[in-house]
Design a protein around this motif. Structure first.
Motif, PDB file in Angstrom:
ATOM      1  N   ARG A  70      66.961  51.482  46.333  1.00 31.10           N
ATOM      2  CA  ARG A  70      68.041  51.265  45.226  1.00 31.10           C
ATOM      3  C   ARG A  70      69.188  52.429  45.294  1.00 31.10           C
ATOM      4  NH1 ARG A  70      69.003  52.264  39.952  1.00 31.10           N
ATOM      5  NH2 ARG A  70      69.599  50.395  38.874  1.00 31.10           N
ATOM      6  N   ARG A  71      68.789  53.409  45.519  1.00 28.45           N
ATOM      7  CA  ARG A  71      69.897  54.469  45.480  1.00 28.45           C
ATOM      8  C   ARG A  71      70.744  54.372  46.682  1.00 28.45           C
ATOM      9  NH1 ARG A  71      66.938  59.990  43.648  1.00 28.45           N
ATOM     10  NH2 ARG A  71      66.578  59.523  41.687  1.00 28.45           N
ATOM     11  N   TRP A  72      70.134  54.093  47.937  1.00 25.85           N
ATOM     12  CA  TRP A  72      70.799  54.007  49.029  1.00 25.85           C
ATOM     13  C   TRP A  72      71.955  52.475  49.061  1.00 25.85           C
ATOM     14  CZ3 TRP A  72      69.235  50.548  53.505  1.00 25.85           C
ATOM     15  CH2 TRP A  72      69.825  50.990  54.758  1.00 25.85           C
ATOM     16  N   LEU A  73      71.381  51.562  48.469  1.00 29.00           N
ATOM     17  CA  LEU A  73      71.927  50.431  48.508  1.00 29.00           C
ATOM     18  C   LEU A  73      73.087  50.108  47.122  1.00 29.00           C
ATOM     19  CD1 LEU A  73      69.411  47.878  50.252  1.00 29.00           C
ATOM     20  CD2 LEU A  73      71.427  48.960  51.346  1.00 29.00           C
ATOM     21  N   ILE A  74      72.785  50.563  46.268  1.00 29.56           N
ATOM     22  CA  ILE A  74      73.861  50.126  44.840  1.00 29.56           C
ATOM     23  C   ILE A  74      74.969  51.206  45.044  1.00 29.56           C
ATOM     24  CG2 ILE A  74      73.854  50.072  42.611  1.00 29.56           C
ATOM     25  CD1 ILE A  74      71.301  48.828  42.451  1.00 29.56           C
ATOM     26  N   ARG A  75      76.006  50.806  45.302  1.00 29.93           N
ATOM     27  CA  ARG A  75      76.972  51.616  45.449  1.00 29.93           C
ATOM     28  C   ARG A  75      78.062  51.733  44.288  1.00 29.93           C
ATOM     29  NH1 ARG A  75      75.250  54.065  49.727  1.00 29.93           N
ATOM     30  NH2 ARG A  75      75.339  52.975  51.430  1.00 29.93           N
ATOM     31  N   THR A  76      78.266  50.563  43.594  1.00 31.06           N
ATOM     32  CA  THR A  76      79.100  50.523  42.296  1.00 31.06           C
ATOM     33  C   THR A  76      78.277  50.352  41.054  1.00 31.06           C
ATOM     34  OG1 THR A  76      79.661  48.416  42.519  1.00 31.06           O
ATOM     35  CG2 THR A  76      80.820  49.655  43.897  1.00 31.06           C
ATOM     36  N   GLN A  95      70.397  42.425  42.333  1.00 30.68           N
ATOM     37  CA  GLN A  95      71.206  43.498  41.665  1.00 30.68           C
ATOM     38  C   GLN A  95      71.910  44.127  42.587  1.00 30.68           C
ATOM     39  OE1 GLN A  95      68.717  47.012  40.075  1.00 30.68           O
ATOM     40  NE2 GLN A  95      69.637  46.606  38.202  1.00 30.68           N
ATOM     41  N   ILE A  96      71.590  44.542  43.932  1.00 24.40           N
ATOM     42  CA  ILE A  96      72.491  44.971  44.787  1.00 24.40           C
ATOM     43  C   ILE A  96      73.980  44.084  44.873  1.00 24.40           C
ATOM     44  CG2 ILE A  96      72.848  45.463  47.242  1.00 24.40           C
ATOM     45  CD1 ILE A  96      69.731  46.342  47.118  1.00 24.40           C
ATOM     46  N   LEU A  97      73.638  42.775  45.321  1.00 28.95           N
ATOM     47  CA  LEU A  97      74.728  41.893  45.367  1.00 28.95           C
ATOM     48  C   LEU A  97      75.597  41.830  44.149  1.00 28.95           C
ATOM     49  CD1 LEU A  97      72.716  39.214  47.320  1.00 28.95           C
ATOM     50  CD2 LEU A  97      74.366  40.523  48.074  1.00 28.95           C
ATOM     51  N   LEU A  98      74.991  41.871  42.655  1.00 24.44           N
ATOM     52  CA  LEU A  98      75.809  41.730  41.733  1.00 24.44           C
ATOM     53  C   LEU A  98      76.525  43.062  41.516  1.00 24.44           C
ATOM     54  CD1 LEU A  98      73.472  40.148  39.055  1.00 24.44           C
ATOM     55  CD2 LEU A  98      75.689  39.179  39.953  1.00 24.44           C
ATOM     56  N   SER A  99      75.899  44.235  41.947  1.00 27.36           N
ATOM     57  CA  SER A  99      76.678  45.566  41.710  1.00 27.36           C
ATOM     58  C   SER A  99      77.834  45.677  42.646  1.00 27.36           C
ATOM     59  CB  SER A  99      75.645  46.602  42.119  1.00 27.36           C
ATOM     60  OG  SER A  99      75.519  46.654  43.291  1.00 27.36           O
ATOM     61  N   ARG A 100      77.785  45.017  43.840  1.00 31.45           N
ATOM     62  CA  ARG A 100      79.157  45.173  44.674  1.00 31.45           C
ATOM     63  C   ARG A 100      79.972  44.127  44.109  1.00 31.45           C
ATOM     64  NH1 ARG A 100      75.797  45.493  50.587  1.00 31.45           N
ATOM     65  NH2 ARG A 100      75.190  47.609  49.960  1.00 31.45           N
ATOM     66  N   LEU A 101      79.892  43.420  43.283  1.00 33.67           N
ATOM     67  CA  LEU A 101      80.583  42.682  42.685  1.00 33.67           C
ATOM     68  C   LEU A 101      81.284  43.205  41.294  1.00 33.67           C
ATOM     69  CD1 LEU A 101      79.143  38.842  42.868  1.00 33.67           C
ATOM     70  CD2 LEU A 101      81.108  39.819  44.345  1.00 33.67           C
ATOM     71  N   GLY A 102      80.895  44.314  41.128  1.00 31.98           N
ATOM     72  CA  GLY A 102      81.144  44.936  39.878  1.00 31.98           C
ATOM     73  C   GLY A 102      80.553  44.373  38.723  1.00 31.98           C
ATOM     74  N   LYS A 103      79.422  43.926  38.808  1.00 30.12           N
ATOM     75  CA  LYS A 103      78.766  43.198  37.481  1.00 30.12           C
ATOM     76  C   LYS A 103      77.366  43.737  37.095  1.00 30.12           C
ATOM     77  CE  LYS A 103      81.777  39.988  37.956  1.00 30.12           C
ATOM     78  NZ  LYS A 103      82.821  39.814  37.082  1.00 30.12           N
ATOM     79  N   ALA A 104      77.229  43.768  35.863  1.00 31.53           N
ATOM     80  CA  ALA A 104      76.201  44.567  35.295  1.00 31.53           C
ATOM     81  C   ALA A 104      74.852  43.617  35.421  1.00 31.53           C
ATOM     82  CB  ALA A 104      76.407  44.922  34.011  1.00 31.53           C
ATOM     83  N   SER A 105      73.664  44.272  35.572  1.00 28.41           N
ATOM     84  CA  SER A 105      72.490  43.735  35.675  1.00 28.41           C
ATOM     85  C   SER A 105      71.302  44.291  35.193  1.00 28.41           C
ATOM     86  CB  SER A 105      72.294  42.912  37.013  1.00 28.41           C
ATOM     87  OG  SER A 105      72.055  43.875  37.965  1.00 28.41           O
TER      88      SER A 105
END
Length: 143
Positions: A41-47, A85-95
């Motif tokens: 999770r820490r490695w892949l969630i950037r935003t 969750q990773i894909l949404l975070s890369r779009l700047g979306k909360a989940s």
């Protein structure tokens, strides 16, 4: 062969999105196999996401992760929810990734993970099917 033809008939944007979903689900599955959830999770969630995704974005994400998960061995509910969750975070979306447990009539404990954005369950079931689970943890995309 039919799956390849069906894939090639998709619009280019959908093919690219689906390929991105497949890569993400594959990397998450591999990461969860060789490491811990926390590390992956820490490695892949950037935003961090500030606002929930639109219904259209959520439907597309559910479609993409669902299709990609068919091709990744052992793409469990946790793999799918974390990938979403990773894909949404890369779009700047909360989940929020939620984890719950259910005790079966045979006394066995069953764990399950699902993904929520705003008031919508994105991956992992429906409001009705998730009622049997007691939620134990919630991991937001900004955590």
């Amino acid at each position: 062969m039919r799956k390849i033809i069906k894939f090639l008939r998709l619009k280019k944007a959908d093919r690219l999105f689906l390929a991105g979903c497949l890569i993400t689900v594959g990397i998450v599955r591999l990461g969860l196999t060789v490491s811990s959830y926390r590390f992956v999770r820490r490695w892949l969630i950037r935003t961090t996401g500030q606002e929930p995704a639109s219904v259209e974005e959520l439907a597309r994400l559910a479609w993409g992760v669902g299709q990609a998960s068919r091709f990744v061995p052992m793409a469990t509910c946790l793999t799918q929810a974390l990938s979403g969750q990773i894909l949404l975070s890369r779009l700047g979306k909360a989940s929020q990734l939620r984890v719950g447990v259910h005790s079966s009539s045979a006394g066995q404990i069953e764990a399950h993970a699902w993904l929520v954005s705003g008031d919508h369950i994105v991956l992992g079931g429906t409001q009705q099917s998730l009622q049997r689970y007691i939620q134990l943890a919630e991991f937001g995309s900004d955590a």
